[in-house]
Design a protein around this motif. Structure first.
Motif, mmCIF file in Angstrom:
data_model
loop_
_atom_site.group_PDB
_atom_site.id
_atom_site.type_symbol
_atom_site.label_atom_id
_atom_site.label_comp_id
_atom_site.label_asym_id
_atom_site.label_seq_id
_atom_site.Cartn_x
_atom_site.Cartn_y
_atom_site.Cartn_z
ATOM 1 N N PHE A 108 1.147 -1.709 0.088
ATOM 2 C CA PHE A 108 0.252 -0.296 -0.473
ATOM 3 C C PHE A 108 0.725 1.449 0.160
ATOM 4 O O PHE A 108 0.743 2.329 -0.404
ATOM 5 N N TYR A 109 1.660 1.707 1.063
ATOM 6 C CA TYR A 109 2.637 2.149 1.270
ATOM 7 C C TYR A 109 3.107 2.764 -0.205
ATOM 8 O O TYR A 109 3.556 4.001 -0.809
ATOM 9 N N ALA A 110 4.173 1.756 -1.079
ATOM 10 C CA ALA A 110 4.488 1.829 -1.534
ATOM 11 C C ALA A 110 3.650 1.931 -3.237
ATOM 12 O O ALA A 110 4.180 3.330 -3.751
ATOM 13 N N LEU A 111 2.651 1.401 -3.118
ATOM 14 C CA LEU A 111 1.833 1.991 -4.068
ATOM 15 C C LEU A 111 1.298 4.044 -4.519
ATOM 16 O O LEU A 111 0.894 3.842 -5.416
ATOM 17 N N LEU A 112 0.736 3.875 -3.279
ATOM 18 C CA LEU A 112 0.389 5.261 -3.008
ATOM 19 C C LEU A 112 1.746 5.992 -3.143
ATOM 20 O O LEU A 112 0.994 6.997 -3.586
ATOM 21 N N SER A 113 3.000 6.009 -2.859
ATOM 22 C CA SER A 113 3.513 6.478 -2.883
ATOM 23 C C SER A 113 3.998 7.038 -4.269
ATOM 24 O O SER A 113 4.797 8.015 -5.143
ATOM 25 N N SER A 114 3.505 5.886 -5.538
ATOM 26 C CA SER A 114 3.886 5.979 -6.963
ATOM 27 C C SER A 114 2.672 6.900 -7.129
ATOM 28 O O SER A 114 2.871 7.349 -8.571
ATOM 29 N N LEU A 115 1.725 6.871 -7.087
ATOM 30 C CA LEU A 115 0.804 8.096 -6.859
ATOM 31 C C LEU A 115 1.149 9.371 -6.525
ATOM 32 O O LEU A 115 1.038 10.502 -7.727
ATOM 33 N N SER A 119 7.164 11.807 0.115
ATOM 34 C CA SER A 119 6.850 12.652 0.858
ATOM 35 C C SER A 119 5.456 13.050 1.174
ATOM 36 O O SER A 119 5.522 13.393 2.342
ATOM 37 N N LEU A 120 5.455 13.228 0.466
ATOM 38 C CA LEU A 120 3.786 13.387 0.619
ATOM 39 C C LEU A 120 3.265 12.355 1.946
ATOM 40 O O LEU A 120 2.420 12.034 2.127
ATOM 41 N N THR A 121 2.944 11.188 0.544
ATOM 42 C CA THR A 121 2.736 9.566 1.683
ATOM 43 C C THR A 121 3.523 9.255 2.958
ATOM 44 O O THR A 121 2.360 9.598 3.753
ATOM 45 N N GLU A 122 4.348 10.833 2.896
ATOM 46 C CA GLU A 122 5.467 10.519 4.168
ATOM 47 C C GLU A 122 4.170 11.498 5.024
ATOM 48 O O GLU A 122 3.864 10.586 6.331
ATOM 49 N N ARG A 123 4.232 12.292 5.143
ATOM 50 C CA ARG A 123 3.298 13.498 5.792
ATOM 51 C C ARG A 123 2.414 12.406 5.888
ATOM 52 O O ARG A 123 1.211 12.848 7.497
ATOM 53 N N VAL A 124 1.003 12.537 5.045
ATOM 54 C CA VAL A 124 -0.283 11.977 5.155
ATOM 55 C C VAL A 124 0.075 10.608 6.093
ATOM 56 O O VAL A 124 -0.803 10.530 7.167
ATOM 57 N N LEU A 125 0.632 9.555 6.222
ATOM 58 C CA LEU A 125 0.761 8.112 6.684
ATOM 59 C C LEU A 125 1.143 8.674 8.728
ATOM 60 O O LEU A 125 1.080 7.371 8.598
ATOM 61 N N TYR A 126 1.853 9.485 8.183
ATOM 62 C CA TYR A 126 3.003 9.468 9.204
ATOM 63 C C TYR A 126 2.718 9.388 10.838
ATOM 64 O O TYR A 126 2.960 8.887 11.216
ATOM 65 N N PRO A 127 1.497 9.969 11.209
ATOM 66 C CA PRO A 127 0.815 9.746 12.292
ATOM 67 C C PRO A 127 0.393 8.301 12.316
ATOM 68 O O PRO A 127 0.407 7.528 13.693
ATOM 69 N N ILE A 128 -0.017 7.885 11.487
ATOM 70 C CA ILE A 128 -0.471 6.328 12.013
ATOM 71 C C ILE A 128 0.866 5.464 11.957
ATOM 72 O O ILE A 128 1.211 4.548 12.945
#
Length: 143
Positions: A108-115, A119-128
């Protein structure tokens, strides 16, 4: 998420299994993370977007953990099917449940990162990610 972080997720999931290796607790933790992901991302990409990413992640993780493919096959493409995931994880040994759950999150993380970019994926998912990795082993869900 790098391989080290995938191993950290796997280790955190194993801790949730406890000394007796309870795959049901691991399953609950994985489902809880997916619920948090859905809550976090639905306002941004919509429920359909989250569902599609979940389905694709199941398919990708199923290549290394074939038992996850049965979850993918049993769920409707327009829904996450977290109950099917939870029951399939609970059927596995604790090691397999943790490895499969971590692989699913990694996909999931890799897929979201590719989209949207790493950097944005890290910021969005960081709290989780931080809440999950720092959570005490006795707790089964994210705060």
């Amino acid at each position: 998420m790098e391989m080290l972080e995938q191993r950290q997720f796997e280790a955190a999931l194993m801790r949730r299994g406890g000394i007796d290796g309870d795959s049901a607790q691991i399953a609950s933790a994985v489902v809880s993370i997916w619920q948090e992901i859905a809550t976090c991302l639905s306002p941004i990409i919509g429920k359909g977007g989250v569902d599609a990413l979940y389905q694709r992640s199941l398919y990708l993780a199923g290549r290394t953990h074939p038992w996850l493919m049965t979850v993918h096959d049993r769920t409707h493409l327009a829904a996450m099917g977290l109950e099917a995931l939870k029951s399939k994880l609970a059927e596995q040994s604790s090691a397999n449940a943790a490895a499969g759950g971590a692989a699913l999150l990694h996909a999931f993380y890799a897929l979201l990162s590719s989209l949207i970019g790493a950097s944005l994926t890290e910021r969005v998912l960081y709290p989780i990610r931080i809440n999950f990795l720092s959570e005490s082993p006795e707790r089964n869900t994210l705060p």
